[in-house]
Write a protein that holds these residues in place. Structure first.
Motif, PDB file in Angstrom:
ATOM      1  N   MET A  94       0.855  -1.190   0.000  1.00 54.66           N
ATOM      2  CA  MET A  94       0.000   0.000   0.000  1.00 54.66           C
ATOM      3  C   MET A  94       0.885   1.233   0.000  1.00 54.66           C
ATOM      4  N   THR A  95       0.582   2.182  -0.828  1.00 57.91           N
ATOM      5  CA  THR A  95       1.433   3.358  -0.994  1.00 57.91           C
ATOM      6  C   THR A  95       0.955   4.554  -0.193  1.00 57.91           C
ATOM      7  N   PHE A  96      -0.076   4.352   0.600  1.00 56.09           N
ATOM      8  CA  PHE A  96      -0.452   5.425   1.518  1.00 56.09           C
ATOM      9  C   PHE A  96      -1.067   4.817   2.771  1.00 56.09           C
ATOM     10  N   ARG A  97      -0.842   5.508   3.889  1.00 52.60           N
ATOM     11  CA  ARG A  97      -1.362   5.027   5.168  1.00 52.60           C
ATOM     12  C   ARG A  97      -1.828   6.218   5.988  1.00 52.60           C
ATOM     13  N   VAL A  98      -2.670   5.938   6.971  1.00 53.55           N
ATOM     14  CA  VAL A  98      -3.230   6.986   7.812  1.00 53.55           C
ATOM     15  C   VAL A  98      -2.652   6.848   9.215  1.00 53.55           C
ATOM     16  N   ARG A  99      -2.195   7.942   9.737  1.00 53.82           N
ATOM     17  CA  ARG A  99      -1.706   7.941  11.117  1.00 53.82           C
ATOM     18  C   ARG A  99      -2.881   7.808  12.086  1.00 53.82           C
ATOM     19  N   PRO A 100      -2.607   7.441  13.340  1.00 56.29           N
ATOM     20  CA  PRO A 100      -3.703   7.345  14.318  1.00 56.29           C
ATOM     21  C   PRO A 100      -4.458   8.663  14.455  1.00 56.29           C
ATOM     22  N   VAL A 101      -5.758   8.538  14.634  1.00 53.74           N
ATOM     23  CA  VAL A 101      -6.632   9.696  14.772  1.00 53.74           C
ATOM     24  C   VAL A 101      -6.237  10.504  16.009  1.00 53.74           C
ATOM     25  N   THR A 102      -6.291  11.824  15.893  1.00 54.60           N
ATOM     26  CA  THR A 102      -6.127  12.678  17.062  1.00 54.60           C
ATOM     27  C   THR A 102      -7.492  13.193  17.500  1.00 54.60           C
ATOM     28  N   ILE A 103      -7.606  13.429  18.798  1.00 54.55           N
ATOM     29  CA  ILE A 103      -8.882  13.771  19.420  1.00 54.55           C
ATOM     30  C   ILE A 103      -8.821  15.228  19.886  1.00 54.55           C
ATOM     31  N   GLU A 104      -9.655  16.089  19.285  1.00 55.76           N
ATOM     32  CA  GLU A 104      -9.599  17.515  19.603  1.00 55.76           C
ATOM     33  C   GLU A 104      -8.146  17.982  19.520  1.00 55.76           C
ATOM     34  N   HIS A 105      -7.682  18.738  20.513  1.00 56.40           N
ATOM     35  CA  HIS A 105      -6.280  19.163  20.555  1.00 56.40           C
ATOM     36  C   HIS A 105      -5.522  18.409  21.639  1.00 56.40           C
ATOM     37  N   HIS A 106      -6.042  17.249  22.041  1.00 54.78           N
ATOM     38  CA  HIS A 106      -5.444  16.518  23.151  1.00 54.78           C
ATOM     39  C   HIS A 106      -4.262  15.679  22.678  1.00 54.78           C
ATOM     40  N   ARG A 107      -3.189  15.793  23.400  1.00 56.25           N
ATOM     41  CA  ARG A 107      -2.064  14.895  23.160  1.00 56.25           C
ATOM     42  C   ARG A 107      -2.326  13.541  23.805  1.00 56.25           C
ATOM     43  N   GLU A 108      -3.028  13.562  24.933  1.00 56.79           N
ATOM     44  CA  GLU A 108      -3.348  12.336  25.668  1.00 56.79           C
ATOM     45  C   GLU A 108      -4.840  12.372  25.993  1.00 56.79           C
ATOM     46  N   PRO A 109      -5.686  11.735  25.187  1.00 54.75           N
ATOM     47  CA  PRO A 109      -7.143  11.861  25.376  1.00 54.75           C
ATOM     48  C   PRO A 109      -7.692  10.948  26.470  1.00 54.75           C
ATOM     49  N   LEU A 110      -7.168  11.136  27.684  1.00 59.26           N
ATOM     50  CA  LEU A 110      -7.644  10.389  28.848  1.00 59.26           C
ATOM     51  C   LEU A 110      -8.286  11.384  29.807  1.00 59.26           C
ATOM     52  N   GLY A 111      -9.561  11.163  30.118  1.00 61.71           N
ATOM     53  CA  GLY A 111     -10.259  12.068  31.019  1.00 61.71           C
ATOM     54  C   GLY A 111     -10.623  13.377  30.353  1.00 61.71           C
ATOM     55  N   ILE A 112     -10.981  13.333  29.073  1.00 62.24           N
ATOM     56  CA  ILE A 112     -11.262  14.564  28.336  1.00 62.24           C
ATOM     57  C   ILE A 112     -12.624  15.137  28.737  1.00 62.24           C
ATOM     58  N   GLY A 113     -12.832  16.406  28.431  1.00 64.12           N
ATOM     59  CA  GLY A 113     -14.052  17.075  28.848  1.00 64.12           C
ATOM     60  C   GLY A 113     -15.089  17.241  27.772  1.00 64.12           C
ATOM     61  N   GLU A 114     -14.917  16.610  26.617  1.00 60.48           N
ATOM     62  CA  GLU A 114     -15.862  16.749  25.507  1.00 60.48           C
ATOM     63  C   GLU A 114     -16.716  15.490  25.360  1.00 60.48           C
ATOM     64  N   LEU A 161     -13.047  17.164  12.397  1.00 58.25           N
ATOM     65  CA  LEU A 161     -14.384  16.789  11.930  1.00 58.25           C
ATOM     66  C   LEU A 161     -15.302  16.548  13.124  1.00 58.25           C
ATOM     67  N   PRO A 162     -16.586  16.860  12.985  1.00 57.97           N
ATOM     68  CA  PRO A 162     -17.526  16.601  14.088  1.00 57.97           C
ATOM     69  C   PRO A 162     -17.554  15.125  14.456  1.00 57.97           C
ATOM     70  N   TRP A 163     -17.750  14.855  15.722  1.00 59.39           N
ATOM     71  CA  TRP A 163     -17.832  13.487  16.231  1.00 59.39           C
ATOM     72  C   TRP A 163     -18.955  12.739  15.504  1.00 59.39           C
ATOM     73  N   PRO A 164     -18.655  11.612  14.877  1.00 59.67           N
ATOM     74  CA  PRO A 164     -19.669  10.928  14.068  1.00 59.67           C
ATOM     75  C   PRO A 164     -20.482   9.891  14.827  1.00 59.67           C
ATOM     76  N   GLY A 165     -20.212   9.722  16.127  1.00 56.74           N
ATOM     77  CA  GLY A 165     -20.933   8.711  16.882  1.00 56.74           C
ATOM     78  C   GLY A 165     -21.929   9.316  17.849  1.00 56.74           C
ATOM     79  N   GLY A 166     -22.456   8.464  18.717  1.00 57.49           N
ATOM     80  CA  GLY A 166     -23.392   8.929  19.729  1.00 57.49           C
ATOM     81  C   GLY A 166     -22.675   9.741  20.799  1.00 57.49           C
ATOM     82  N   THR A 167     -23.421  10.626  21.439  1.00 58.92           N
ATOM     83  CA  THR A 167     -22.862  11.472  22.488  1.00 58.92           C
ATOM     84  C   THR A 167     -22.324  10.612  23.621  1.00 58.92           C
TER      85      THR A 167
END
Length: 881
Positions: free
Chosen positions: A1-21, A68-74
């Motif tokens: 495969m000649t292209f790959r996607v890096r892991p998704v980032t969540i908001e501006h969080h470097r560590e998305p543990l205990g986030i407020g969104e 992008l807006p969150w595509p799942g349930g709240t």
């Protein structure tokens, strides 16, 4: 495969543990070397690791991949999800799925904050800082495990009125420093979340908190005051244990906890820390410790509504710097040189010397007459001390930080081994994103100094200085520096949180305090009116975050704050925008021509500066309204901008464009903020160039004018003058400090005088980033990499070369991937290499005056003949504010 996607980032969080969104936005980057590759579609998968349920968007035809807006349930509180994405280019086959990114929400429902805030009952000890307290509590999970099954996971959430270090079962929790940092405590008290599953026991456990004053109760500001937020520190800790049956066991701070004095007998950010290692309480944070002699804590009120999850990473150790030399001062003192003005503290290998021996470490940025230069520190004694207990150990003061290059060491037993001392660099643990380099060694060093000043002053709050009795989040400094900061590091999360504090501390009439978080550090100072340039951080910083990170959400979130600020400025301006009410104003602070004891005495009156900055904020509001689809507001602010521009033209410029108060700032603001009519612009540019020449090609501006001087010269066809100004080495200039051995940016153009003596003024710092705002120009116009659309979705490549440089390079990890502009110049031949990230394009301006070239993703090379005058004219065609 000649292209790959890096892991998704969540908001501006470097560590998305205990986030407020509850509906966090998603971003991703595609790596590929395929020329011209662009995303055509994507699919997001969200999995619930507890239930195994999957949510998939299916293929979405869209080129969007940033926030992008969150595509799942709240999401509810304590929800965990794994998110991955795959993308399509023009071919029918998708990329492989990205590696999953795990995210977890914090406590979004305030009813889930069940722990209590507790305070130690400790006596004060004096004016150099209060002692730190040890607090502990025991939690036995044996019965809960028996009833509800094994432990699946455990989270520790904590905050404090003060600063703290957390302990669990004899282990320090996390690597954070000075937690929870400094915020608008009464309105926004940040709590952080740690995964402690690996150190929690199924039976007896012990929680511990080492608690000190920090910003909450320690000395703060420049008037010798302390306890400005309150007279009692407090800790709040909540342990949440998830069992196999899906239930939670809760524990944490409450009235059963106990406290006592520990080995830290004095702890203060400004004053320093004292530690008596003879008082170490071994095992105090372990189960079974006998705390019967300790004192019960006092339960404090804490409104859970003020508890918020952090937007930014924590403050952490980011580098360990060894000492490079040892000096003996004229008085015989031992001085250690770390070779770099930095911010942090020492890590010391203490010798096994006689118990009771005291070693003292005093910190300073510079030397004065061969001795430690402590005068600029004013009341910040910046002194740490440790009393030995006879055992060799590693010691580091955990409740303070200093700005320093030199340390005076007193009381060291025997000969000092330099390897025993290391400097621990501390700042908010942001990711480095941008760099600049060039063939001119001094210009490269200037840029390196800017980076070090940002690191030193982006320590939880973007401060003016990190060493003296001030260290406040001055809004004007950040307003000027924000574009440079957003290039050098991913500071999106940190500045998002800071802007939330700005909105929280904004006065009801819309006026923005001159520093954030706001607390009255000097009640004797008369209240300031709406302060031009400083309060404009309310508009400039959100717009910068949008421009650099493609985040319209920050504009929406800050809209009311932005509007409030412009309304406050309009009230001060008056119906005719004349700013006739008078009063004090900082104006173009620290203009190069201002007397050392009058930093406000700029060549351009503050009323002119205020008019220009009101126009700039009006234009930002106009453009923000356009982004947000507020048509009526867009029209309203467009009208305000025109009124301000007309006022400036009528009051502060002649019909030909000559300034009523000729100065570099007067012309630069008029040119860069678009305040002049087209027929005035060229003449104003010539007059600016003439003013620079009259000033001996020295810089002639302060905090508010300096960021715009070089751009204004280039924009009006005066690149040759810009280069003479930028490469000037005599004072005042950017390179003067470099020639004097600076390793950071100075507060004043002449913080160190040519004879090596310190500026005699009472306000002299050797680590201020405001004048380092020129780095943004180096990135955009010397290296040549500028945003052409939000988030660099389109880049504008327009370097301004000179025969004085043989090469320059700017590179940036944009929200779409790595972009770079690299040029060489040899014997009149100009070569340019451009790297354009996937899914983006670039508009390339060559210095031969040819038409711009639009290119898609990939590597591109260009060449042309170079002539200095033609290049100056070509640079005029490129204009971005």
């Amino acid at each position: 495969m000649t292209f790959r996607v890096r892991p998704v980032t969540i908001e501006h969080h470097r560590e998305p543990l205990g986030i407020g969104e509850s509906a966090p936005r998603l971003s991703w980057i595609t790596d590929t070397a395929i020329p011209g590759w662009s995303q055509r579609a994507y699919e997001v998968e969200i999995s619930n690791p507890v239930t195994g349920e999957l949510e998939r968007t299916g293929q979405v035809i869209s080129t969007q991949q940033v926030l992008l807006p969150w595509p799942g349930g709240t999401l509810a509180s304590r929800a965990s999800r794994a998110v991955r994405v795959r993308v399509w280019g023009k071919d029918p086959d998708p990329s492989p799925w990205s590696e999953p990114t795990s995210l977890e929400t914090g406590l979004l429902d305030t009813s889930l904050f069940s722990a209590q805030a507790v305070s130690p009952q400790l006596p004060p000890t004096g004016s150099a800082g209060e002692p730190a307290a040890l607090l502990r509590g025991d939690i036995d999970l044996s019965q809960q495990v028996a009833e509800h099954g094994r432990i699946l996971s455990a989270r520790l959430r904590a905050t404090a009125r003060g600063v703290m270090t957390l302990h669990l079962n004899g282990t320090t929790v996390g690597k954070d420093a000075l937690n929870p940092g400094w915020s608008s405590y009464a309105k926004r008290l940040r709590y952080r979340t740690w995964d402690v599953t690996g150190i929690l026991h199924p039976g007896a456990n012990a929680l511990g908190v080492h608690l000190a004053d920090g910003w909450y109760r320690g000395f703060l500001g420049f008037s010798g005051l302390r306890g400005l937020y309150g007279d009692t520190t407090a800790a709040w800790v909540q342990l949440e244990v998830l069992h196999a049956d899906g239930s939670y066991s809760l524990g944490g701070t409450d009235g059963t906890w106990r406290s006592m004095l520990g080995p830290v007998t004095r702890a203060d950010i400004y004053k320093g820390q004292s530690t008596d290692t003879r008082l170490l309480q071994h095992g105090w944070d372990e189960p079974g410790f006998d705390d019967s002699a300790w004192t019960p804590v006092t339960v404090q009120e804490l409104d859970p509504a003020v508890l918020v999850a952090p937007d930014a990473p924590a403050v952490r150790e980011t580098q360990l710097v060894p000492a490079i030399g040892q000096l003996a001062s004229p008085s015989g003192a031992t001085l250690v040189d770390f070779g770099q003005n930095l911010v942090g503290r020492l890590r010391v290998n203490l010798p096994a010397a006689a118990a009771g021996q005291t070693i003292t470490f005093r910190h300073a940025e510079v030397l004065e007459d061969g001795e430690l230069g402590v005068r600029p520190l004013r009341a910040a004694s910046a002194t740490d001390e440790v009393i030995l207990n006879g055992e060799a150990m590693v010691w580091e003061p955990e409740f303070t930080f200093h700005g320093f290059r030199y340390v005076q060491v007193d009381g060291w037993p025997g000969k000092l081994d330099l390897d025993a001392l290391k400097a621990v660099v501390l700042h908010t643990d942001m990711v480095r994103t941008g760099d600049f380099s060039c063939s001119d060694e001094q210009l490269g060093k200037l840029h390196e100094n800017v980076v070090w000043s940002m690191r030193g002053n982006f320590l939880d709050v973007p401060t003016d200085c990190p060493q003296r009795d001030e260290r406040l989040g001055w809004t004007g400094d950040l307003m000027a520096f924000a574009p440079s900061a957003a290039y050098l590091y991913d500071c999106s999360g940190m500045l998002t949180g800071w802007l939330a504090d700005l909105a929280a501390d904004q006065h009801p009439d819309g006026n923005v305090p001159v520093y954030i978080p706001w607390v009255d550090v000097d009640p004797s100072m008369p209240p300031l009116g709406a302060e031009a340039g400083w309060g404009d951080a309310a508009t400039v910083v959100p717009w910068t975050l949008y421009e650099r990170y493609a985040d319209p959400g920050i504009l929406e979130r800050q809209w009311d704050s932005m509007e409030g600020w412009v309304a406050a400025m309009l009230r001060r301006a008056g119906d005719q925008l004349e700013f006739a009410s008078g009063g004090f104003s900082f104006g173009d602070w620290l203009d190069a021509a201002a007397p050392d004891d009058q930093p406000w005495a700029a060549r351009l009156p503050w009323q002119a500066v205020a008019t220009a900055y009101l126009a700039q904020s009006a234009r930002i509001m106009r453009d923000t309204a356009q982004v947000l689809g507020r048509a009526a507001d867009e029209q309203r602010y467009a009208g305000l901008f025109e009124r301000c521009a007309q006022r400036y033209r009528e009051e502060y410029a002649t019909p030909s464009g000559r300034g009523a108060f000729p100065s570099q700032t007067a012309y630069a603001l008029a040119i860069r903020f678009g305040l002049l009519a087209p027929e005035q612009l060229e003449h104003a540019g010539s007059l600016l160039a003439a003013q620079v020449a009259e000033d001996g090609f020295h810089i002639g501006s302060g905090f508010l004018g300096t960021p715009h001087i070089c751009d204004a010269l280039v924009q009006t066809g005066n690149a040759a003058t810009m280069w003479r100004l930028l490469l000037q080495t005599e004072c005042p200039s950017w390179l003067y400090a470099v020639g004097m051995g600076a390793t950071t940016i100075w507060e004043r153009w002449n913080s160190l005088l040519p004879d090596g003596s310190l500026n005699p003024g009472g306000m002299t710092s050797f680590n201020h980033y405001a004048f380092g705002a020129v780095a943004d120009f180096l990135h955009r116009r010397v290296g040549g990499l500028a945003p052409g659309a939000a988030g660099y979705r389109r880049q504008r490549i327009a370097p301004v070369p000179t025969s004085g440089l043989s090469w320059a390079r700017s590179e940036l990890h944009t929200p779409y991937g790595l972009a770079s502009s690299s040029w060489t110049l040899e014997e009149g031949a100009f070569e340019l290499e451009v790297l354009v990230p996937p899914s983006t394009s670039a508009e390339v301006f060559l210095p031969d005056g040819s038409e711009p070239i639009v290119v898609a993703a990939g590597k591109h090379r260009f060449s042309c003949a170079f002539q200095e005058q033609e290049a100056a004219r070509s640079a005029q065609a490129f204009d971005t504010v």
